[in-house]
Design a protein around this motif. Structure first.
Motif, PDB file in Angstrom:
ATOM      1  N   PRO A 180      33.624 -32.422  74.812  1.00  0.00           N
ATOM      2  CA  PRO A 180      34.694 -31.953  75.701  1.00  0.00           C
ATOM      3  C   PRO A 180      35.745 -31.113  74.974  1.00  0.00           C
ATOM      4  N   HIS A 181      35.934 -31.379  73.697  1.00  0.00           N
ATOM      5  CA  HIS A 181      36.944 -30.593  72.981  1.00  0.00           C
ATOM      6  C   HIS A 181      36.490 -29.159  72.784  1.00  0.00           C
ATOM      7  N   ALA A 182      35.183 -28.990  72.602  1.00  0.00           N
ATOM      8  CA  ALA A 182      34.667 -27.633  72.454  1.00  0.00           C
ATOM      9  C   ALA A 182      34.829 -26.869  73.765  1.00  0.00           C
ATOM     10  N   TYR A 183      34.695 -27.573  74.864  1.00  0.00           N
ATOM     11  CA  TYR A 183      34.963 -26.960  76.166  1.00  0.00           C
ATOM     12  C   TYR A 183      36.349 -26.345  76.158  1.00  0.00           C
ATOM     13  N   PHE A 184      37.299 -27.152  75.713  1.00  0.00           N
ATOM     14  CA  PHE A 184      38.691 -26.708  75.736  1.00  0.00           C
ATOM     15  C   PHE A 184      38.894 -25.526  74.795  1.00  0.00           C
ATOM     16  N   THR A 185      38.297 -25.614  73.610  1.00  0.00           N
ATOM     17  CA  THR A 185      38.415 -24.510  72.650  1.00  0.00           C
ATOM     18  C   THR A 185      37.927 -23.216  73.278  1.00  0.00           C
ATOM     19  N   HIS A 186      36.777 -23.296  73.955  1.00  0.00           N
ATOM     20  CA  HIS A 186      36.203 -22.069  74.492  1.00  0.00           C
ATOM     21  C   HIS A 186      36.983 -21.544  75.682  1.00  0.00           C
TER      22      HIS A 186
END
Lengths: 296, 64
Positions: A34-40
């Motif tokens: 989920p954090h990578a979602y936010f990063t992208h």
């Protein structure tokens, strides 16, 4: 409101929405980050802002601002490195690795998506600036459709026919139809494989497809996708049930063996059909003159 | 990075010792097929290898 402000806002919103839409389509790459979602999403927002201010800045005209925009766009090259590094680091602790080709493909797609976002924002802000804000409701959905279409790529299902294969032992050699997969020494393992194992034949439709499926990177991608959804019975230092894909050296098709936690052959076939064809493994022999000549 | 010996025969489990003589690999002798399978299973688990059958009464434990 000022004309350029509306244009910039329209560009940012459409670009950001575009990124969001494209992020939803890659469930395979990010099942649990989920954090990578936010990063992208954050990077997508930055990309959208960059694209959105370009045309108003040019129209003003503020050429210094445009130069800075080009400089800022260069930063998106780092996204590829970021993705590659993350996935390569995770690769070391994976029981069934993705393979470098798959990682490279994912990293490139992530980079390309941001350029598409910049383009979407640029087009929409330009349309709002020159034609009026109403037109964005036509141009934005069109841009979304084009981006999704461009990012879709082809799948293994498009280049190959996938059928159920018969799993059996010829002495100690495990076979799927007429392709030898591996040698299994213990009788208990053989019984388990015959009981729960699944065999699949992947038949390429032409010479390009055959070359694509030949590439070990593409095979690893197929195995990784199948295992990440159906599970496997491989454990650390217990690799006798490792899923494998081997080719028939004369006929050119692949035979795949998998001992999954969820032994459901119909879904396995559906999963394999949806595995992306990797850019780096794509066969192109039919595009060359001699390739076409040799094929017939 | 962990370093490991790969693509290598780690042990040989044979019923007839004469068939697996020589070389630099440890040979384990078994009385019958049951014992042979059991020994090779244990060795495979301990060494992290896979058991392969040469179909001449010899099982080898290999690391891949």
């Amino acid at each position: 409101m000022e004309k350029y402000l509306i244009a910039v806002l329209a560009g940012i919103i459409s670009g950001f929405a575009d990124r969001w839409l494209m992020l939803r389509s890659d469930y395979r790459y990010y099942p649990t980050y989920p954090h990578a979602y936010f990063t992208h999403l954050a990077l997508g927002f930055i990309a959208a802002s960059l694209g959105a201010v370009a045309i108003p800045a040019l129209a003003k005209p503020d050429y210094v601002a445009v130069t800075f925009l080009v400089l800022a766009a260069q930063q998106f090259r780092d996204i590829r490195n970021m993705e590659r590094e993350t996935l390569n680091n995770l690769e070391k602790t994976k029981l069934i690795p993705r393979g470098n080709d798959y990682i490279e493909g994912i990293a490139r797609v992530f980079e390309a998506r941001n350029y598409l976002v910049i383009l979407t924002a640029l087009i929409n802000s330009g349309i709002v600036y020159y034609l009026g804000w109403q037109y964005v409701f036509i141009s934005a959905p069109l841009c979304f459709m084009v981006s999704l279409k461009m990012m879709a790529g082809s799948h293994v299902g498009d280049i190959a026919q996938i059928e159920t294969g018969k799993l059996f032992f010829d002495g100690s050699m495990l076979r799927v139809n007429d392709v030898v997969i591996m040698n299994v020494g213990l009788h208990a393992d053989r019984e388990k494989i015959l009981e729960e194992g699944m065999g699949v034949i992947i038949k390429p439709i032409d010479d390009n497809a055959r070359l694509t499926l030949d590439a070990p990177g593409q095979r690893m991608a197929i195995i990784h996708d199948a295992v990440s959804i159906l599970g496997s019975k491989v454990d650390m230092s217990e690799t006798q049930f490792a899923p494998l894909a081997r080719k028939h050296i004369d006929k050119g098709y692949l035979a795949m063996f998998l001992l999954a936690n969820e032994p459901d052959i119909d879904y396995l076939i559906e999963i394999i059909k949806r595995v992306p064809v990797l850019e780096s493994t794509r066969g192109t022999s039919l595009n060359s003159f001699y390739g076409r000549k040799a094929a017939d | 990075m962990d370093i490991a010996i790969k693509e290598c025969i780690l042990a040989i489990v044979a019923i007839e010792g004469a068939r697996a003589e020589g070389g630099g690999c440890p040979v384990f002798l078994a009385k019958n097929i049951q014992e042979q399978e059991k020994t090779s299973l244990y060795l495979a688990r301990i060494l992290g290898g896979v058991v392969h059958d040469l179909e001449n009464g010899i099982l080898i434990i290999c690391k891949h």
